[in-house]
Design a protein around this motif. Structure first.
Motif: not given
Length: 95
Positions: A37, A51, A1-2, A41-48
């Motif tokens: 993105n 949204s 994550g962060w 390896q770090c796709n969650w910021p894009t989804n967040y």
């Protein structure tokens, strides 16, 4: 994550965004903005962020749909010689 973002990207989110210029007229179903993105390896910021940014989609849509009626109103006001003075008060749409 962060922690991955902090270590690998020096505290910057590994994303990019592209958007049309304000006032750009585009056809229906044309993307107004995109978020991408740069690190698989770090796709969650894009989804967040997608949204969050969809919250501005609704006002953009309302503004886009009001353009044609406002132009028609302005045309008829000019034809009946009322001019543009009362133009802003002829169409209310609060979504």
């Amino acid at each position: 994550g962060w922690e991955y973002v902090i270590k690998q990207h020096e505290d910057r989110l590994p994303i990019f965004n592209e958007a049309l210029l304000k006032g750009t007229i585009v056809p229906i179903k044309q993307a107004r903005f995109t978020v991408g993105n740069i690190d698989p390896q770090c796709n969650w910021p894009t989804n967040y962020l997608e949204s969050l940014l969809t919250q501005i989609w609704f006002p953009i849509t309302v503004c886009s749909q009001n353009r044609a009626p406002k132009n028609a109103i302005l045309q008829y006001l000019q034809e009946i010689v009322m001019g543009e003075a009362s133009y802003k008060f002829k169409l209310y749409d609060f979504g």
